[in-house]
Design a protein around this motif. Structure first.
Motif, PDB file in Angstrom:
ATOM      1  N   ALA A  83      -8.491  11.446   7.903  1.00 49.21           N
ATOM      2  CA  ALA A  83      -8.844  10.673   6.708  1.00 49.21           C
ATOM      3  C   ALA A  83      -7.668   9.744   6.422  1.00 49.21           C
ATOM      4  O   ALA A  83      -6.507  10.104   6.648  1.00 49.21           O
ATOM      5  CB  ALA A  83      -9.096  11.598   5.528  1.00 49.21           C
ATOM      6  N   GLN A  84      -7.943   8.547   5.924  1.00 51.67           N
ATOM      7  CA  GLN A  84      -6.907   7.532   5.751  1.00 51.67           C
ATOM      8  C   GLN A  84      -6.971   6.936   4.347  1.00 51.67           C
ATOM      9  O   GLN A  84      -8.050   6.623   3.842  1.00 51.67           O
ATOM     10  CB  GLN A  84      -7.109   6.442   6.809  1.00 51.67           C
ATOM     11  CG  GLN A  84      -6.201   5.268   6.708  1.00 51.67           C
ATOM     12  CD  GLN A  84      -6.858   4.046   6.088  1.00 51.67           C
ATOM     13  OE1 GLN A  84      -8.051   3.978   5.872  1.00 51.67           O
ATOM     14  NE2 GLN A  84      -6.045   3.075   5.765  1.00 51.67           N
ATOM     15  N   VAL A  85      -5.823   6.799   3.696  1.00 52.87           N
ATOM     16  CA  VAL A  85      -5.687   6.118   2.407  1.00 52.87           C
ATOM     17  C   VAL A  85      -4.523   5.141   2.547  1.00 52.87           C
ATOM     18  O   VAL A  85      -3.470   5.500   3.064  1.00 52.87           O
ATOM     19  CB  VAL A  85      -5.386   7.112   1.261  1.00 52.87           C
ATOM     20  CG1 VAL A  85      -5.110   6.380  -0.034  1.00 52.87           C
ATOM     21  CG2 VAL A  85      -6.527   8.096   1.086  1.00 52.87           C
ATOM     22  N   GLN A  86      -4.731   3.907   2.109  1.00 50.31           N
ATOM     23  CA  GLN A  86      -3.702   2.879   2.251  1.00 50.31           C
ATOM     24  C   GLN A  86      -3.551   2.089   0.965  1.00 50.31           C
ATOM     25  O   GLN A  86      -4.547   1.719   0.341  1.00 50.31           O
ATOM     26  CB  GLN A  86      -4.080   1.939   3.399  1.00 50.31           C
ATOM     27  CG  GLN A  86      -3.112   0.803   3.623  1.00 50.31           C
ATOM     28  CD  GLN A  86      -3.533  -0.080   4.783  1.00 50.31           C
ATOM     29  OE1 GLN A  86      -4.118   0.360   5.745  1.00 50.31           O
ATOM     30  NE2 GLN A  86      -3.225  -1.361   4.680  1.00 50.31           N
ATOM     31  N   LEU A  87      -2.316   1.810   0.591  1.00 45.45           N
ATOM     32  CA  LEU A  87      -1.994   0.917  -0.520  1.00 45.45           C
ATOM     33  C   LEU A  87      -1.143  -0.219   0.038  1.00 45.45           C
ATOM     34  O   LEU A  87      -0.251   0.018   0.863  1.00 45.45           O
ATOM     35  CB  LEU A  87      -1.174   1.630  -1.589  1.00 45.45           C
ATOM     36  CG  LEU A  87      -1.884   2.679  -2.426  1.00 45.45           C
ATOM     37  CD1 LEU A  87      -0.874   3.397  -3.315  1.00 45.45           C
ATOM     38  CD2 LEU A  87      -2.959   2.053  -3.270  1.00 45.45           C
ATOM     39  N   SER A  88      -1.415  -1.433  -0.404  1.00 46.30           N
ATOM     40  CA  SER A  88      -0.570  -2.552   0.017  1.00 46.30           C
ATOM     41  C   SER A  88      -0.489  -3.585  -1.094  1.00 46.30           C
ATOM     42  O   SER A  88      -1.373  -3.684  -1.933  1.00 46.30           O
ATOM     43  CB  SER A  88      -1.096  -3.190   1.309  1.00 46.30           C
ATOM     44  OG  SER A  88      -2.343  -3.786   1.104  1.00 46.30           O
ATOM     45  N   TYR A  89       0.600  -4.328  -1.072  1.00 49.13           N
ATOM     46  CA  TYR A  89       0.805  -5.411  -2.028  1.00 49.13           C
ATOM     47  C   TYR A  89       1.367  -6.596  -1.274  1.00 49.13           C
ATOM     48  O   TYR A  89       2.344  -6.471  -0.546  1.00 49.13           O
ATOM     49  CB  TYR A  89       1.765  -4.984  -3.146  1.00 49.13           C
ATOM     50  CG  TYR A  89       1.788  -5.962  -4.290  1.00 49.13           C
ATOM     51  CD1 TYR A  89       0.883  -5.847  -5.331  1.00 49.13           C
ATOM     52  CD2 TYR A  89       2.699  -7.014  -4.320  1.00 49.13           C
ATOM     53  CE1 TYR A  89       0.886  -6.753  -6.387  1.00 49.13           C
ATOM     54  CE2 TYR A  89       2.711  -7.921  -5.359  1.00 49.13           C
ATOM     55  CZ  TYR A  89       1.804  -7.787  -6.393  1.00 49.13           C
ATOM     56  OH  TYR A  89       1.796  -8.691  -7.433  1.00 49.13           O
ATOM     57  N   ASP A  90       0.731  -7.758  -1.453  1.00 51.76           N
ATOM     58  CA  ASP A  90       1.169  -8.995  -0.810  1.00 51.76           C
ATOM     59  C   ASP A  90       1.815  -9.909  -1.844  1.00 51.76           C
ATOM     60  O   ASP A  90       1.198 -10.223  -2.868  1.00 51.76           O
ATOM     61  CB  ASP A  90      -0.008  -9.734  -0.171  1.00 51.76           C
ATOM     62  CG  ASP A  90      -0.637  -8.982   0.982  1.00 51.76           C
ATOM     63  OD1 ASP A  90      -0.205  -7.859   1.280  1.00 51.76           O
ATOM     64  OD2 ASP A  90      -1.585  -9.527   1.576  1.00 51.76           O
ATOM     65  N   PHE A  91       3.048 -10.325  -1.577  1.00 55.21           N
ATOM     66  CA  PHE A  91       3.732 -11.341  -2.367  1.00 55.21           C
ATOM     67  C   PHE A  91       3.457 -12.658  -1.656  1.00 55.21           C
ATOM     68  O   PHE A  91       3.972 -12.886  -0.561  1.00 55.21           O
ATOM     69  CB  PHE A  91       5.244 -11.063  -2.407  1.00 55.21           C
ATOM     70  CG  PHE A  91       5.602  -9.740  -3.023  1.00 55.21           C
ATOM     71  CD1 PHE A  91       5.818  -9.639  -4.384  1.00 55.21           C
ATOM     72  CD2 PHE A  91       5.719  -8.601  -2.235  1.00 55.21           C
ATOM     73  CE1 PHE A  91       6.160  -8.430  -4.951  1.00 55.21           C
ATOM     74  CE2 PHE A  91       6.064  -7.385  -2.793  1.00 55.21           C
ATOM     75  CZ  PHE A  91       6.279  -7.291  -4.160  1.00 55.21           C
ATOM     76  N   LEU A  92       2.643 -13.533  -2.256  1.00 59.00           N
ATOM     77  CA  LEU A  92       2.144 -14.716  -1.559  1.00 59.00           C
ATOM     78  C   LEU A  92       2.628 -16.022  -2.174  1.00 59.00           C
ATOM     79  O   LEU A  92       3.019 -16.069  -3.341  1.00 59.00           O
ATOM     80  CB  LEU A  92       0.612 -14.696  -1.552  1.00 59.00           C
ATOM     81  CG  LEU A  92      -0.028 -13.494  -0.868  1.00 59.00           C
ATOM     82  CD1 LEU A  92      -1.503 -13.392  -1.216  1.00 59.00           C
ATOM     83  CD2 LEU A  92       0.179 -13.575   0.627  1.00 59.00           C
TER      84      LEU A  92
END
Length: 186
Positions: free
Chosen positions: A160-169
């Motif tokens: 099972a997979q859980v992912q968090l990400s944040y892009d500074f654009l």
């Protein structure tokens, strides 16, 4: 500024490892385990996919949340310690809604295999956000963290997979993503 951050994170990871890096080979790039519950820990290559929520915003101009699909993968590049390989990773997504966004990212990070039953992947990379909206394509830096939990009762290589990400654009934009899905040891 962004490149200084990426360089500092990579340098910090190498210094924290405390042991000299050596080239990875497919045979020794896998965390040692004979457990049947090892899930994605039994291979240096992992693929993943799933569903997610994507919040796209403009600083001072509000934000919108979209539903979407994502796929990605990682490969061990260098064995820093027996439980901590340096990995290269990539992730691509498609959001659905009034405007379409295509979040893309490639980067480097570390994979930690000794956190109990779970496997942790974290890293920083180059982010690109093409869109069908009246906005221009944004580029920037992605910070990503993922947890993989083995599911041997379903399939030996499945997690099972859980992912968090944040892009500074660029263009004063940002992207926050929360995704769930499955990972598979390739």
């Amino acid at each position: 500024m962004i490149w200084k951050l990426m360089t500092a994170v990579a340098l910090g990871a190498a210094l924290l490892a405390g042991s000299p890096a050596r080239p990875a080979k497919a045979a020794d790039a896998v965390a040692p385990t004979s457990e049947t519950t090892a899930g994605t820990r039994r291979t240096p290559y992992i693929g993943w996919g799933g569903l997610g929520g994507y919040n796209v915003g403009i600083s001072g101009g509000g934000s919108s949340t979209y539903f979407g699909f994502h796929v990605g993968g990682s490969a061990n590049l260098l064995q820093i310690t027996p439980e901590l390989p340096l990995v290269g990773w990539g992730d691509a997504a498609l959001t659905l809604g009034g405007d379409l966004f295509f979040p893309l990212a490639v980067g480097a990070g570390v994979r930690y295999d000794a956190a109990g039953p779970v496997q942790l992947i974290g890293g920083v990379g180059f982010a690109l956000l093409p869109t069908t909206a009246s906005l221009s394509t944004s580029v920037g830096v992605r910070v990503m963290g993922m947890v993989l939990y083995p599911l041997p009762q379903i399939e030996r290589n499945l997690s099972a997979q859980v992912q968090l990400s944040y892009d500074f654009l660029s263009n004063s934009m940002h992207l926050f993503a929360f995704t769930i899905g499955v990972g598979y040891a390739l």
